[in-house]
Write a protein that holds these residues in place. Structure first.
Motif, PDB file in Angstrom:
ATOM      1  N   HIS A 133      10.612 -13.449 -18.770  1.00 33.00           N
ATOM      2  CA  HIS A 133      11.325 -12.823 -17.793  1.00 33.00           C
ATOM      3  C   HIS A 133      10.774 -13.009 -16.330  1.00 33.00           C
ATOM      4  O   HIS A 133      11.046 -12.407 -15.357  1.00 33.00           O
ATOM      5  CB  HIS A 133      11.467 -11.295 -17.949  1.00 33.00           C
ATOM      6  N   GLU A 134       9.757 -14.086 -16.480  1.00 32.79           N
ATOM      7  CA  GLU A 134       9.151 -14.466 -15.186  1.00 32.79           C
ATOM      8  C   GLU A 134       8.293 -13.240 -14.393  1.00 32.79           C
ATOM      9  O   GLU A 134       8.921 -12.632 -13.480  1.00 32.79           O
ATOM     10  CB  GLU A 134       9.897 -15.238 -14.167  1.00 32.79           C
ATOM     11  N   VAL A 135       7.131 -12.924 -14.933  1.00 32.65           N
ATOM     12  CA  VAL A 135       6.316 -11.917 -14.302  1.00 32.65           C
ATOM     13  C   VAL A 135       6.003 -12.286 -12.887  1.00 32.65           C
ATOM     14  O   VAL A 135       4.997 -13.252 -12.499  1.00 32.65           O
ATOM     15  CB  VAL A 135       5.097 -11.534 -15.186  1.00 32.65           C
ATOM     16  N   VAL A 136       6.357 -11.476 -11.865  1.00 39.54           N
ATOM     17  CA  VAL A 136       5.948 -11.747 -10.593  1.00 39.54           C
ATOM     18  C   VAL A 136       4.585 -10.934 -10.247  1.00 39.54           C
ATOM     19  O   VAL A 136       3.663 -11.637  -9.592  1.00 39.54           O
ATOM     20  CB  VAL A 136       6.982 -11.210  -9.450  1.00 39.54           C
ATOM     21  N   ASP A 137       4.379  -9.611 -10.846  1.00 42.16           N
ATOM     22  CA  ASP A 137       3.111  -8.968 -10.645  1.00 42.16           C
ATOM     23  C   ASP A 137       2.909  -8.015 -11.762  1.00 42.16           C
ATOM     24  O   ASP A 137       3.951  -7.257 -12.232  1.00 42.16           O
ATOM     25  CB  ASP A 137       3.263  -8.341  -9.349  1.00 42.16           C
ATOM     26  N   LEU A 138       1.606  -7.793 -12.140  1.00 31.79           N
ATOM     27  CA  LEU A 138       1.517  -6.719 -12.894  1.00 31.79           C
ATOM     28  C   LEU A 138       0.317  -6.172 -12.192  1.00 31.79           C
ATOM     29  O   LEU A 138      -0.776  -6.876 -12.410  1.00 31.79           O
ATOM     30  CB  LEU A 138       1.199  -7.105 -14.416  1.00 31.79           C
ATOM     31  N   ARG A 139       0.523  -5.014 -11.824  1.00 42.97           N
ATOM     32  CA  ARG A 139      -1.062  -4.441 -11.241  1.00 42.97           C
ATOM     33  C   ARG A 139      -1.175  -2.945 -11.399  1.00 42.97           C
ATOM     34  O   ARG A 139      -0.208  -2.044 -11.650  1.00 42.97           O
ATOM     35  CB  ARG A 139      -0.785  -4.592  -9.708  1.00 42.97           C
ATOM     36  N   PRO A 140      -2.244  -2.301 -11.604  1.00 42.07           N
ATOM     37  CA  PRO A 140      -2.675  -0.869 -11.888  1.00 42.07           C
ATOM     38  C   PRO A 140      -2.257  -0.013 -10.735  1.00 42.07           C
ATOM     39  O   PRO A 140      -2.214  -0.448  -9.639  1.00 42.07           O
ATOM     40  CB  PRO A 140      -3.866  -1.030 -12.147  1.00 42.07           C
ATOM     41  N   VAL A 141      -1.626   1.010 -10.961  1.00 43.27           N
ATOM     42  CA  VAL A 141      -1.193   2.032  -9.898  1.00 43.27           C
ATOM     43  C   VAL A 141      -2.225   3.250  -9.857  1.00 43.27           C
ATOM     44  O   VAL A 141      -2.792   3.389  -8.915  1.00 43.27           O
ATOM     45  CB  VAL A 141       0.366   2.355 -10.236  1.00 43.27           C
ATOM     46  N   THR A 142      -2.243   3.756 -10.914  1.00 39.68           N
ATOM     47  CA  THR A 142      -3.333   4.830 -11.087  1.00 39.68           C
ATOM     48  C   THR A 142      -3.527   5.144 -12.593  1.00 39.68           C
ATOM     49  O   THR A 142      -2.504   5.236 -13.398  1.00 39.68           O
ATOM     50  CB  THR A 142      -2.800   6.057 -10.428  1.00 39.68           C
ATOM     51  N   GLY A 143      -4.598   5.295 -13.167  1.00 42.10           N
ATOM     52  CA  GLY A 143      -5.001   5.534 -14.398  1.00 42.10           C
ATOM     53  C   GLY A 143      -4.552   4.591 -15.418  1.00 42.10           C
ATOM     54  O   GLY A 143      -4.622   3.411 -15.057  1.00 42.10           O
ATOM     55  N   PRO A 144      -3.648   4.865 -16.507  1.00 43.46           N
ATOM     56  CA  PRO A 144      -3.203   3.987 -17.554  1.00 43.46           C
ATOM     57  C   PRO A 144      -1.694   3.563 -16.813  1.00 43.46           C
ATOM     58  O   PRO A 144      -0.876   2.790 -17.693  1.00 43.46           O
ATOM     59  CB  PRO A 144      -2.851   4.987 -18.622  1.00 43.46           C
ATOM     60  N   HIS A 145      -1.449   3.652 -15.679  1.00 43.52           N
ATOM     61  CA  HIS A 145      -0.007   3.431 -15.249  1.00 43.52           C
ATOM     62  C   HIS A 145      -0.033   2.054 -14.258  1.00 43.52           C
ATOM     63  O   HIS A 145      -0.899   1.954 -13.486  1.00 43.52           O
ATOM     64  CB  HIS A 145       0.614   4.290 -14.311  1.00 43.52           C
ATOM     65  N   TYR A 146       0.777   1.064 -14.612  1.00 43.79           N
ATOM     66  CA  TYR A 146       0.939  -0.311 -14.021  1.00 43.79           C
ATOM     67  C   TYR A 146       2.447  -0.531 -13.696  1.00 43.79           C
ATOM     68  O   TYR A 146       3.325   0.126 -14.071  1.00 43.79           O
ATOM     69  CB  TYR A 146       0.568  -1.614 -15.082  1.00 43.79           C
ATOM     70  N   ARG A 182       0.732  -1.289  -0.107  1.00 44.69           N
ATOM     71  CA  ARG A 182      -0.060   0.027   0.008  1.00 44.69           C
ATOM     72  C   ARG A 182       0.770   1.198   0.028  1.00 44.69           C
ATOM     73  O   ARG A 182       0.639   2.139  -0.564  1.00 44.69           O
ATOM     74  CB  ARG A 182      -1.083   0.167   1.079  1.00 44.69           C
ATOM     75  N   GLN A 183       1.928   1.237   0.733  1.00 49.45           N
ATOM     76  CA  GLN A 183       2.869   2.516   0.792  1.00 49.45           C
ATOM     77  C   GLN A 183       3.533   2.605  -0.546  1.00 49.45           C
ATOM     78  O   GLN A 183       3.638   3.814  -0.984  1.00 49.45           O
ATOM     79  CB  GLN A 183       3.849   2.135   2.104  1.00 49.45           C
ATOM     80  N   ARG A 184       3.985   1.728  -1.157  1.00 45.88           N
ATOM     81  CA  ARG A 184       4.644   1.682  -2.535  1.00 45.88           C
ATOM     82  C   ARG A 184       3.639   2.035  -3.436  1.00 45.88           C
ATOM     83  O   ARG A 184       4.169   3.143  -4.151  1.00 45.88           O
ATOM     84  CB  ARG A 184       5.172   0.339  -2.894  1.00 45.88           C
ATOM     85  N   ARG A 185       2.297   1.904  -3.385  1.00 44.91           N
ATOM     86  CA  ARG A 185       1.426   2.443  -4.405  1.00 44.91           C
ATOM     87  C   ARG A 185       1.162   3.854  -4.177  1.00 44.91           C
ATOM     88  O   ARG A 185       1.120   4.530  -5.196  1.00 44.91           O
ATOM     89  CB  ARG A 185      -0.061   1.407  -4.349  1.00 44.91           C
ATOM     90  N   ARG A 186       1.212   4.182  -3.064  1.00 46.92           N
ATOM     91  CA  ARG A 186       0.942   5.485  -2.595  1.00 46.92           C
ATOM     92  C   ARG A 186       2.116   6.488  -3.159  1.00 46.92           C
ATOM     93  O   ARG A 186       1.907   7.447  -3.797  1.00 46.92           O
ATOM     94  CB  ARG A 186       0.818   5.681  -1.093  1.00 46.92           C
ATOM     95  N   LEU A 187       3.170   5.881  -2.997  1.00 40.81           N
ATOM     96  CA  LEU A 187       4.307   6.800  -3.308  1.00 40.81           C
ATOM     97  C   LEU A 187       4.439   6.667  -5.050  1.00 40.81           C
ATOM     98  O   LEU A 187       4.819   7.928  -5.347  1.00 40.81           O
ATOM     99  CB  LEU A 187       5.572   6.023  -2.690  1.00 40.81           C
ATOM    100  N   LEU A 188       3.783   5.708  -5.354  1.00 40.09           N
ATOM    101  CA  LEU A 188       3.847   5.654  -7.073  1.00 40.09           C
ATOM    102  C   LEU A 188       2.961   6.657  -7.552  1.00 40.09           C
ATOM    103  O   LEU A 188       3.391   7.393  -8.418  1.00 40.09           O
ATOM    104  CB  LEU A 188       3.759   4.155  -7.547  1.00 40.09           C
ATOM    105  N   ARG A 189       1.990   6.724  -7.042  1.00 40.06           N
ATOM    106  CA  ARG A 189       0.799   7.676  -7.378  1.00 40.06           C
ATOM    107  C   ARG A 189       1.332   9.249  -7.200  1.00 40.06           C
ATOM    108  O   ARG A 189       1.128   9.904  -8.025  1.00 40.06           O
ATOM    109  CB  ARG A 189      -0.483   7.555  -6.553  1.00 40.06           C
ATOM    110  N   ALA A 190       1.837   9.387  -6.107  1.00 41.42           N
ATOM    111  CA  ALA A 190       2.525  10.794  -5.772  1.00 41.42           C
ATOM    112  C   ALA A 190       3.274  11.124  -6.646  1.00 41.42           C
ATOM    113  O   ALA A 190       3.575  12.209  -7.185  1.00 41.42           O
ATOM    114  CB  ALA A 190       2.917  10.852  -4.472  1.00 41.42           C
ATOM    115  N   GLU A 237      11.748  -3.856 -11.486  1.00 37.55           N
ATOM    116  CA  GLU A 237      10.393  -3.087 -11.485  1.00 37.55           C
ATOM    117  C   GLU A 237      10.399  -2.014 -12.383  1.00 37.55           C
ATOM    118  O   GLU A 237      11.277  -1.235 -12.419  1.00 37.55           O
ATOM    119  CB  GLU A 237      10.064  -2.591  -9.880  1.00 37.55           C
ATOM    120  N   TYR A 238       9.299  -1.863 -13.142  1.00 33.93           N
ATOM    121  CA  TYR A 238       8.786  -0.782 -13.951  1.00 33.93           C
ATOM    122  C   TYR A 238       7.694  -0.123 -13.985  1.00 33.93           C
ATOM    123  O   TYR A 238       6.726  -1.124 -13.629  1.00 33.93           O
ATOM    124  CB  TYR A 238       9.243  -1.629 -15.412  1.00 33.93           C
ATOM    125  N   ILE A 239       7.641   1.105 -14.135  1.00 31.86           N
ATOM    126  CA  ILE A 239       6.233   1.494 -14.586  1.00 31.86           C
ATOM    127  C   ILE A 239       6.091   1.680 -15.914  1.00 31.86           C
ATOM    128  O   ILE A 239       6.695   2.246 -16.634  1.00 31.86           O
ATOM    129  CB  ILE A 239       6.197   3.067 -13.818  1.00 31.86           C
TER     130      ILE A 239
END
Length: 118
Positions: free
Chosen positions: A72-85, A12-20, A51-53
């Motif tokens: 490349h062995e995807v661990v996770d692909l999740r939306p951050v905000t809007g069109p950004h993953y 959750r903290q990482r997502r908030r930081l990415l949004r900011a 990790e990439y945006i």
């Protein structure tokens, strides 16, 4: 707090930081003077390996993006905000390779950085 609870809090903290960070980039990118309102690039040692945006086209299928990076062995692909993953890979081929193999659904790729308060 157990391990899963700590992982959820950190996520959750990482997502908030990415949004900011994305909001700051978006607002600084429209300034009248070149360089005005744009923060200096983060120090290279703050890059999070694997990790990439990704900025996806409108109505893009995230599963098609996941499939493009499967080797490349995807661990996770999740939306951050809007069109950004946020794309997390177990085997990181590097930014240039990620950009070269990104499918047409991906408009932009940038590395993900760890937030370090000054």
């Amino acid at each position: 707090m157990n391990r899963e609870g700590r992982a959820r809090v950190l996520d959750r903290q990482r997502r908030r930081l990415l949004r900011a960070a994305l909001a700051a980039l978006a607002s600084g990118g429209c300034s009248a003077r070149p360089g005005a309102g744009v923060a200096a690039a983060p120090a290279p040692d703050t890059r999070l390996p694997g990790e990439y945006i990704l900025t996806l086209r409108p109505h893009a299928d995230p599963e098609a993006v996941r499939a493009a990076f499967r080797e490349h062995e995807v661990v996770d692909l999740r939306p951050v905000t809007g069109p950004h993953y946020l794309l997390r890979l177990r085997r990181d081929p590097g930014l240039d390779a990620i950009r070269s193999i990104a499918p047409p659904e991906v408009l932009a790729v940038q590395p993900s950085y760890a937030y370090r308060p000054q």
